[in-house]
Design a protein around this motif. Structure first.
Motif, mmCIF file in Angstrom:
data_model
loop_
_atom_site.group_PDB
_atom_site.id
_atom_site.type_symbol
_atom_site.label_atom_id
_atom_site.label_comp_id
_atom_site.label_asym_id
_atom_site.label_seq_id
_atom_site.Cartn_x
_atom_site.Cartn_y
_atom_site.Cartn_z
ATOM 1 N N HIS A 149 8.496 -8.211 -11.806
ATOM 2 C CA HIS A 149 7.396 -7.769 -10.946
ATOM 3 C C HIS A 149 7.535 -8.240 -9.502
ATOM 4 C CE1 HIS A 149 4.946 -6.003 -14.123
ATOM 5 N NE2 HIS A 149 5.178 -7.076 -14.870
ATOM 6 N N TYR B 144 5.051 -6.032 -7.720
ATOM 7 C CA TYR B 144 4.852 -4.723 -8.330
ATOM 8 C C TYR B 144 3.937 -4.892 -9.542
ATOM 9 C CZ TYR B 144 8.962 -3.845 -5.455
ATOM 10 O OH TYR B 144 9.843 -3.756 -4.403
ATOM 11 N N GLU C 134 2.651 -1.308 -5.326
ATOM 12 C CA GLU C 134 3.491 -2.180 -4.508
ATOM 13 C C GLU C 134 2.600 -2.975 -3.560
ATOM 14 O OE1 GLU C 134 7.263 -0.945 -2.224
ATOM 15 O OE2 GLU C 134 5.727 -1.162 -0.654
ATOM 16 N N GLN D 3 -0.725 2.121 -4.137
ATOM 17 C CA GLN D 3 -0.760 2.418 -5.575
ATOM 18 C C GLN D 3 -1.626 3.653 -5.809
ATOM 19 O OE1 GLN D 3 -1.900 -0.859 -8.134
ATOM 20 N NE2 GLN D 3 -0.809 0.037 -9.864
#
Length: 717
Positions: free
Chosen positions: A184, A217, A223, A292
């Motif tokens: 992530h 992430y 992001e 997002q």
């Protein structure tokens, strides 16, 4: 850096003792050519940085100088200047420069730059998106359009590089980059150092830069990006070096002097700033961006902050000693933006808002030589949030038929500025005779409709047309000098009365066509016509300092023709042509009206062309040409006054000859081997800029560098 290259070379030498069979080496190339994105909202050219930059000490203007409709003026290598990059005749104060969607344009006061291109190292950026014209409702306070820098993003495999290179004029540069993503999280780190003696007298420059970006992430397409950049540089001020002056040095070319920064300093008659005059600058930039898809909306929110700190050191040419030092902070700006879009049937609907707050800290004189300056030099005041600009928009891209896309947008902008200014209240014998406190306030709201269409009658052909209203508000220095500069309405020797300062109001139109000959080769043609009412004119040389006012109308027209792509196998080519013309009306205070009715020094004709051979392993051979046609320049006492001249000045119209330059570049993978599962490639580059050593200038009396050979070595992991 040196140890890294020694390690690579020693690894290659060790490989000569034992024979290893290596896998095929492949260099990942993300983008090699300019791409044209056509939509009814506006055309955008995606220009790859790595393919367009110079191999040693390059800047964004170097990436853009062969783009149609873009004019670049440079003074020396890494020497900053205002109005360095123009989009269809508009400088950086009239278009938006963005870093991954957030605004970069600074306050522009105290000699600070709206955009200082020398403070934007290239290593962090993947491509430059150039959108000409203000046809999108997403962007406000712009006439020229947008330049957006898109960053490199980390992949799951380590991506790293290190490079170093040399070229003429004592120019040396290094750049290091590393990026990786794990689960992530991801990160990008860059470090760079550049130095040059420059080609002009006292034009040495040194720059070091660092950046770090963290990515998170959260899942899906989300992001979260947090970036920080720091640039620290020392820049000498190019000095006057004319034949016939007592301080002329024949070791350097004849050139004008440039103080680069402000506030301006009035040296005693017969003297000016001299060798050893310089300034140091620290600049901090940071932003947090979140993107997002939420509830079927593509969302984007960005918050950013900029701060710049500077120290100025002035020496006397005659005395050869320091006469003034001062501290200044010309840019303290921050802002935010939020954008949302969602597909609803055949519609892509978007809306959003933004706020930008520009201010600065003042100037503090830390040393003034006794009995040197005739006039007292005072400190400057702080003005935090001196101007505030807010905007909201709503737009829709509608696929009406399979072959027809429409765009409609509506934008509302509000601009508020508030400063306290010491304004001249009366004149005597042409000099200020009294001052008064003036509350300089500006508060305006504009409504901007936008329309566009793209029609594709057959698959490879696209026809497009756009029209829209655009406005640009007076910035902080323009508002200040409207009140703090020359005021003809209180001068008994003037019969001119200025109207109240207002914003620039433009009606913009463009139309054109694009044709894709193959999957890899495209050509496009665009005609544009901009009519700008109440264009803001700024003329230096009046007492005190300068004069700011609105002129009735400026018209900018042009034609741009371009083609680029793969010709055959590993051969690529590009060519473009630009015609541009400006005209002004109702300019009652510019002394050059009898000589020219044009707005600024723009060459009427330009062309660029080139060809290259490029392989997937990194091997490259390229040749590129740049033609800039003759240009008319307004000159007063040997100085260039691009923005106009005072009425009482003796002004001449000089004609700069056109020129053609030729650049060559060769690159070859001299090292290829594997370290575990990781492949390492060493690329050696050799090239020459201005091969025929053409003597030319991009700005009057600032001769460009001559023939410059360069060599660079880059290691990619």
């Amino acid at each position: 850096m040196v140890s890294l290259f020694l390690l690579l070379w020693s690894g290659a030498a060790a490989g000569a003792e034992e024979i290893y069979e290596l896998d095929q080496i492949t260099v990942k190339v993300k983008k090699t050519e300019t791409e044209l994105n056509i939509s009814p909202e506006g055309n955008t050219e995606d220009i790859p940085v790595a393919e367009k930059e110079k191999p040693v000490v390059s800047t964004i203007p170097d990436v853009l100088d062969k783009t149609e409709g873009v004019d670049v003026q440079r003074r020396s290598i890494l020497t900053p200047k205002n109005s360095q990059v123009r989009l269809r005749g508009f400088d950086e104060s009239r278009y938006n420069v963005m870093l991954d969607g957030r605004l970069l344009n600074g306050t522009g006061v105290m000699g600070g730059f709206y955009v200082d291109w020398t403070s934007i190292p290239l290593l962090e950026w993947e491509q430059v998106e150039v959108g000409k014209g203000a046809y999108s409702a997403k962007y406000g306070n712009t006439l020229g359009g947008t330049i957006n820098l898109v960053p490199k993003r980390p992949d799951e495999e380590l991506d790293a590089s290190a490079s170093a290179g040399l070229k003429r004029y004592g120019t040396f540069g290094t750049a290091d980059y590393a990026a990786i993503r794990y689960g992530h999280f991801g990160g990008v780190v860059t470090v760079g150092y550049d130095t040059t003696d420059g080609n002009l007298r006292n034009s040495e420059a040194e720059r070091q830069n660092y950046s770090g970006t963290l990515y998170y992430y959260p899942g899906g397409d989300g992001e979260l990006r947090a970036a920080f950049r720091y640039v620290n540089g020392e820049f000498n001020l190019p000095v006057n070096n004319w034949k016939g002056t007592p301080w002329y040095d024949p070791a350097y070319p004849e050139s004008s002097g440039s103080m680069l920064i402000g506030p301006g300093v009035r040296f005693p008659y017969g003297d000016t700033f001299g060798d050893g005059s310089y300034y140091t600058k620290e600049r901090f930039e940071t932003e947090i961006a979140y993107r997002q898809t939420l509830f079927d909306f593509d969302t984007e929110t960005i918050v950013y902050y900029n701060y710049e700190d500077r120290k100025d050191v002035f020496t006397s040419m005659n005395l050869d000693e320091t006469v003034l030092t001062r501290d200044a902070s010309p840019d303290l700006s921050w802002g935010w933006s939020s954008r949302f879009k969602r597909t609803l049937g055949s519609h892509l609907v978007g809306f959003g808002g933004e706020g930008h707050y520009l201010g600065y800290d003042g100037t503090t004189n830390t040393f003034i030589r006794d009995f040197y300056f005739f006039s007292p030099i005072s400190d400057g005041n702080d003005e935090h949030d001196a101007s505030r600009w807010h905007g909201v928009y709503l737009d829709d891209t509608w696929k009406l038929f399979d072959k027809l896309d429409l765009y409609g947008g509506l934008r509302l902008d509000n601009y508020f500025a508030d400063q306290n200014v010491d304004a001249v209240s009366s004149y005597q014998y042409g000099y200020p005779a009294g001052y008064e406190k003036v509350h300089a306030k500006f508060d305006e709201t504009t409504v901007l409709p936008k329309f566009g269409a793209v029609y594709r009658p057959v698959e490879p052909l696209s026809l497009y047309g756009r029209i829209g209203r655009a406005t640009r508000f007076p910035n902080n220095p323009e508002l200040y000098w409207y009140y703090g500069g020359y005021r003809p309405e209180v001068d008994p020797n003037s019969n001119v009365r200025r109207s109240d300062l207002t914003y620039e109001d433009a009606l913009q139109f463009e139309g054109g066509a694009s044709y894709r000959f193959s999957d890899n080769f495209t050509s496009w043609l665009t005609y544009y016509d901009y009519q700008v009412d109440d264009y803001i004119r700024w003329i230096w040389g009046y007492m005190p300092g300068s004069l700011v006012y609105n002129i009735d109308e400026v018209r900018l027209q042009g034609v741009e023709l371009a083609a680029e792509g793969r010709i055959w196998k590993n051969f690529f080519g590009f060519a473009n042509f630009t015609y541009q013309h400006t005209q002004k009306e109702g300019d009652v205070l510019d002394g050059s009206n009898d000589l020219s009715d044009e707005l600024s020094e723009l060459p009427e004709y330009k062309a660029n062309w080139g060809i290259k051979y490029q392989r997937a392993d990194g091997a490259l051979a390229s040749v590129a040409f740049r033609y800039v046609g003759p240009t008319g320049v307004l000159v007063v006492n040997g100085e260039n006054y691009a923005s106009g001249v005072p009425l009482s000045s003796a002004v001449e119209l000089e004609h700069l000859g056109g020129f053609v330059t030729m650049d060559l570049l060769f690159r070859y993978p001299v090292i290829q081997y594997a370290v575990g599962k990781k492949q390492v490639v060493g690329l050696l580059s050799v090239g020459v800029e201005n091969l025929f050593d053409k003597k030319y200038v991009e700005e009057y009396y600032f001769p460009a560098p001559g023939r410059s050979f360069n060599v660079a070595l880059e290691a990619k992991f």
